[in-house]
Structure formats: C-alpha cells, structure tokens
Design a protein around this motif. Sequence first.
Motif, PDB file in Angstrom:
ATOM      1  N   ILE A 193      54.631 -49.967  -5.510  1.00 14.09           N
ATOM      2  CA  ILE A 193      53.969 -50.750  -4.601  1.00 14.09           C
ATOM      3  C   ILE A 193      53.048 -51.945  -5.111  1.00 14.09           C
ATOM      4  N   VAL A 195      49.687 -53.733  -4.098  1.00 13.49           N
ATOM      5  CA  VAL A 195      48.447 -54.647  -3.385  1.00 13.49           C
ATOM      6  C   VAL A 195      47.807 -55.596  -3.584  1.00 13.49           C
ATOM      7  N   ILE A 203      42.530 -56.266   2.115  1.00 12.25           N
ATOM      8  CA  ILE A 203      43.423 -55.867   1.665  1.00 12.25           C
ATOM      9  C   ILE A 203      43.576 -57.547   2.256  1.00 12.25           C
ATOM     10  N   THR A 205      46.977 -58.465   0.630  1.00 13.86           N
ATOM     11  CA  THR A 205      49.073 -58.278   0.957  1.00 13.86           C
ATOM     12  C   THR A 205      48.684 -57.141   0.351  1.00 13.86           C
ATOM     13  N   SER A 206      49.924 -56.708   1.014  1.00 10.84           N
ATOM     14  CA  SER A 206      50.511 -55.263   0.257  1.00 10.84           C
ATOM     15  C   SER A 206      51.446 -55.624   0.786  1.00 10.84           C
ATOM     16  N   THR A 292      56.757 -54.853   4.712  1.00  9.78           N
ATOM     17  CA  THR A 292      55.670 -55.477   4.194  1.00  9.78           C
ATOM     18  C   THR A 292      54.563 -54.461   5.241  1.00  9.78           C
ATOM     19  N   GLU A 294      51.504 -52.679   7.540  1.00  9.92           N
ATOM     20  CA  GLU A 294      50.858 -52.917   6.652  1.00  9.92           C
ATOM     21  C   GLU A 294      50.378 -50.542   6.747  1.00  9.92           C
ATOM     22  N   PRO A 297      46.765 -47.950   1.858  1.00  6.51           N
ATOM     23  CA  PRO A 297      47.084 -47.980  -0.005  1.00  6.51           C
ATOM     24  C   PRO A 297      46.324 -46.369  -0.448  1.00  6.51           C
ATOM     25  N   TYR A 446      49.319 -54.087  -8.323  1.00  8.14           N
ATOM     26  CA  TYR A 446      47.782 -52.757  -7.410  1.00  8.14           C
ATOM     27  C   TYR A 446      46.285 -53.483  -8.491  1.00  8.14           C
TER      28      TYR A 446
END
Length: 450
Positions: A193, A195, A203, A205-206, A292, A294, A297, A446
């Motif tokens: 992941i 983030v 947040i 970008t994720s 992508t 949501e 996290p 991250y």
Amino acid sequence: MISQIFVLSLRGDNIVFRDYRGDVPKGSAEIFFRKVKFWKEDEEEAPPVFNLDGVNYFHVKVAGLLFVSTTRVNVSPSLVLELLQRIVRVTKDYLGVLNEDSLRKNFVLVYELLDEVIDFGYVQTTSTELLKSYVFNEPIVVDAARLPSLGPAAMFMQGTKKMPGTAVTKSVVANEPGGRKREEIFVDIIEKISVTFSSSGYILTSEIDGTIQMKSYLTGNPEIRLALNEDLSIGRDGRSIYDYSSSAGGGAVILDDCNFHESVHLDSFDIDRTLNLVPPDGEFPVMNYRMTQEFKPPFRINALIEEAGSFRAEVTLKIRADFSSNITANTILVQMPVPSYTNRVSFELEPGAVGNTTDFREANKRIEWGLKKIVGGSEHTLRAKLTFSQEPHANLMKEAGPVSMTFTIPMYNASRLQVKYLQIAKKSKTYNPYRWVRYVTQANSYVARI
C-alpha cells in the motif's frame, strides 16, 4: 543479451559465477562488489543499475544474497531486473530454502538451471514447469528449522496459529522423507500500500498494488477453482472490463485494473467471479491488481517539530494502529529527515516500551525509530530532542520531514479482496489435500507530511 550471471554473499564471496559470452573481464564480480560496498554518492545504497568502464551492472538483493548480471549491450534495465527476479524464483522453487548454505550445497543444480535458463546470453525460459523436462539433478534439502527467518517467510510465522514451515521452504521437485509427497497448496494475497497524509492528517493519495500468489505441491496438476468476492468490480466507472454487470453496492471491492496468469481461464469469471486454472509447478502470480478506491489506512501518523529554545528543537512522533486487536504488525521502521545543521539527538520513549530501537543517522541527517511489533488499537509515542550547530531558520517545518514508515501486517488486507473458497478437482473419494490461504499487507510508500 546477457554476458554474465553471478551470485555474491554480502561479504563479497563469489558463490556462483557463469560467463556466457566472454566479453566482460573475469574480475567483474570483485569490481562490482567494491563499487557497491564503497558507494559514495548521495544515495545510501548503490542503485540496482549502473555503468562502470563500459559494463552495465544490474543487481537485486534477496535473502542476504546479491544476484548480479552484466552486459556491454544497451539492454532494457526492466527486462534484466525481471530476469534476475525470475532466476531467484526458479532457484527457490528447486532448492526450497534460498540462502548461502543451500546455494553452496546445490551449486551443481544451480549451474544446470542457469545453463537451461540462458543460452549464450539469450533467455530461453524461466518456467519451473518447463525446466523440469531438462533439469535432472535432485536438490540437497537444507533444514530450514535451524535457520533464521528471511524475507517473506517470516511474514506468516506470527501469532499462535502458525502456518507450517514447509510453506516457503519446500522444493517443488524433492519428495518428503520416505519418498512421499505431502499434498498441499498455498495461496497468498500480498498487498503493498501507498498512502500520503497531509500535515493535518487528511489522506492525499492512496493506492494498493496487490497480487494473488500460488504455490502448488499437488501431484498430477489437478484443476483448481478459486472464488473471489461476489461484489468485485473492475474499472473505475463501476463496470467490469470483462463486461459483466456490476453488483457494486455498499462496501464493494472496486479494482482499477488487473491481469491474470496465462494458465487462468476466465470463462466463469463474468458470472460468479471464479477463476479456473491448472497450476504449473513452482510459485506464480495468479492475478495482479491495482486499486485506488478509498480504504482505511492501517496506521495514522502524527508528527510535530517545534523550537525549544536557541539551538534546540523537539520532535514528537505518534503512531496509532487502526486495525483489530487480534492482529499484530511487525518489523516497523519510522524515519524522519531533520534539519541539515542538526548535530546531536537524544530520544525519549514512553514508559514500559519494549522492543524499540532509536538511532540518529548523522550522515543522512535522519532519525530512525524501529518497533518489533505493534498490536492493533495501540498507540506509540517517541520524543526526540534535537541540538543544532546554528540558530534554526524561520520555518523548521520546511527543513524537516516528511515522515516515512515501513511495516508488515500478516493476516490483514486493506482492499477487502478475499478468497471465498478454493476447490480442487478430486482424483478419488479419499483425496483431500491441505489448503492454505494467507494474507499480508506491506508498506510500499507510507508518508506523512509535517
């Protein structure tokens, strides 16, 4: 076109060396190791690809070993790095355990593999299934029980319910003691992941890069049926690229895109989200996917830096684990760059903290905080007092951070993609092989801004 392939230990010992074309000096392994060991540029470690005296060097580091390729030709770096990764995978499939000891004990087999994978510098095949027709040496099995856990093997050995050690240490060609072969199959859902948090905790970008890995020890290669979430959609518009009507509702899993291994049949994927395949020998990716949408996290990071008098500042780092308390993350490392004029750092951990390490990397002007494990729902805090060699500039925030974090969380997946069931075509009424489905989430990038 590959000139040489060689494998070095982290001490620089040459374990395996194969020269295919004779156009690169024989001392290339020593030249490479000296360059990597004494890399003096901005980066802490040598990059995976570099050129020295007209020779291109490519390398990957796996399980305490350096797999290296050389060539004088201007080839695609991605192609050579992928080749090295596949050589690693094939070697691990045959040896079961990949480390210096197993390579030394099986060097004849490893040379035979390298000669079949590459011929005069040209790649022939990297398929474990096809190589079984040409490679006849039996591996000398190394006892993994007395070896330290290396790499992904350690991911699944957490908690009370341990996966069997054979999961990642068994050769696909060697039989069990007594000549029998244990019938079992392993399916791993591995997600990396990325983030990025803003300075206020939102947040920005994720993204999830995931893969469903399979390793089969089933004799006769029976057909397998793998079922995924029924509410799975593919494509950002909520419609599948495979043209089935989306049942995406609340909590649906929406993948941006995906691709499948050549052995996977998608005939019924449109209808009930199941994959049919006849698994080849060895480890292979059944499906790669990207998401992508949501997602929650697993960690929240709060970072603060403020002046504490002249020539001083104080950093507060706080980590909160936003997952269930029956899940434990391990091998956590938090890093944060500090102002370039920092010359001393003292650390203060919370009372009762166990398994924590702290360090100030003066060469890189970076503080590091390592945690052995974090239980879901817990919160951890580190305070660091910085001493400067000059008056701090007007805005300390701009000269420090961002905070980055790496971790591994076994039996947790952020995307909610799940294997609902795993069916194996029965040869007889008594045929009932072991099935293992495992999940793991790792940090790719991250980052929290200050």
